[in-house]
Design an enzyme around this catalytic site. Sequence first.
Site, PDB file in Angstrom:
ATOM      1  N   CYS A   1      -5.422  32.504  27.368  1.00 59.12           N
ATOM      2  CA  CYS A   1      -4.184  32.578  28.145  1.00 59.12           C
ATOM      3  C   CYS A   1      -3.099  33.096  27.209  1.00 59.12           C
ATOM      4  CB  CYS A   1      -3.830  31.239  28.786  1.00 59.12           C
ATOM      5  SG  CYS A   1      -3.353  29.948  27.622  1.00 59.12           S
TER       6      CYS A   1
ATOM      7  N   CYS B   1       7.149  24.460  31.352  1.00 57.71           N
ATOM      8  CA  CYS B   1       6.985  25.071  32.667  1.00 57.71           C
ATOM      9  C   CYS B   1       6.819  26.580  32.534  1.00 57.71           C
ATOM     10  CB  CYS B   1       8.144  24.711  33.585  1.00 57.71           C
ATOM     11  SG  CYS B   1       9.736  25.381  33.073  1.00 57.71           S
TER      12      CYS B   1
ATOM     13  N   LEU C   1      16.159  31.244  38.490  1.00 54.80           N
ATOM     14  CA  LEU C   1      16.725  31.149  39.829  1.00 54.80           C
ATOM     15  C   LEU C   1      15.743  30.662  40.879  1.00 54.80           C
ATOM     16  CD1 LEU C   1      18.886  34.399  39.800  1.00 54.80           C
ATOM     17  CD2 LEU C   1      19.506  32.094  39.088  1.00 54.80           C
TER      18      LEU C   1
ATOM     19  N   ARG D   1      14.165  27.966  40.820  1.00 56.51           N
ATOM     20  CA  ARG D   1      14.191  26.506  40.918  1.00 56.51           C
ATOM     21  C   ARG D   1      15.536  25.898  40.534  1.00 56.51           C
ATOM     22  NH1 ARG D   1      12.297  28.577  36.574  1.00 56.51           N
ATOM     23  NH2 ARG D   1      12.712  27.735  34.519  1.00 56.51           N
TER      24      ARG D   1
END
Length: 380
Positions: free
Chosen positions: A341, A201, A80, A82
Amino acid sequence: MAFPPLVEPVAELTDAERTRTARHRVLAGFGEIAQRRLAAAHVAVVGAGGIGSPVVLALAAAGVGTITVVDDDLVEASNLQRQVMHRVSDVGAAKVDSAVRIATDLSPTTVVRPVQALLTLDNAVELLSGAHVVVDGTDTFETREAVASACERLGVPLVWGVVQEFHAQATVFWSAPPAGAMPVRLGDLYPPDAGREAPSCAQVGVLGALCLQVGSILATETVKLVTGVGEPLFGRVLVIDALRGRTDEVPLRPATDRATDAATPASAEAPTAPRLRAAPAIPQLSPAEALAAQHAGTTLLDVREPFETERGVIPGSVLLPLGDVLADPSGVGATAVIVVCQVGMRAQRAAVALRGAGVEASVLAGGIDAWNRDIAAVHA
């Protein structure tokens, strides 16, 4: 380069549609004839996410007659930020359902054909047949290649865009442009398989507002192609740097010999920026090798965000988000580090920056996910 309109206009607009699109019809060089072309147009939008959402919004509002929306996904709360076509109440529902609702709310005359399916090389031609223009709003390179391949076979223009972090690209590919124009294809910008290793993303993030900007650009390109108004981004790549508020344009031309050298740059004048450049070779350590190196005194540098590290870290790690590392690579205070990461993509970027600052940096291959699978699980 200007092109003739792709679509013959409908005979007339309804009175309600004439009123709704009045600000289009008074545009110089656009007028009612262009609006009637939009009403006759069929546009396929692949992907109902960050880019596809504003595209569907804009095309429905513009009065496009038929929009086919292809997406197999369900709405998640993390979308939500983007994906502006969806609402909190849509979480768990099919994304294509939002497209139907949006079009009905904005343009009662627009017909949305929802296709809840994963587009692949096998079904792409069937799913996209009949469209005058295809807009690619997908987020994996494998799907982008399938969309591009189908558009090449069908001979329809492909309006294409990609967004990652704070950066974006937009252009128009067309394997069968009007006479006088040379075909330009996805392979002229990205060699085959060039984008396979690009992070998603979900791994590196994306600025939501930039998705709206790119979606608007793609919708505008679609309108220009349908109506024959203006000059589409054919043979040109728009490159957007949102952090600097800068938009550049790079020429794109057909590769000289696709059969023998698919990686040949499309234009001698074009810099290599639009292409995905290979990352420098950074040592990749397995979890066991990273653990041994840590015991020998090497620093483990975790570059995830605080909300991620709250869920668990490797004991003894130094926590420094990626943005801070990139802003000041020399500030890590260590001469040798193993960058960590979630899965390895952000660690690779950090390691490149650190090595540029003279720090001996390697990467934990597979990130925390690999560590939890290979080390933490063994000692649980």
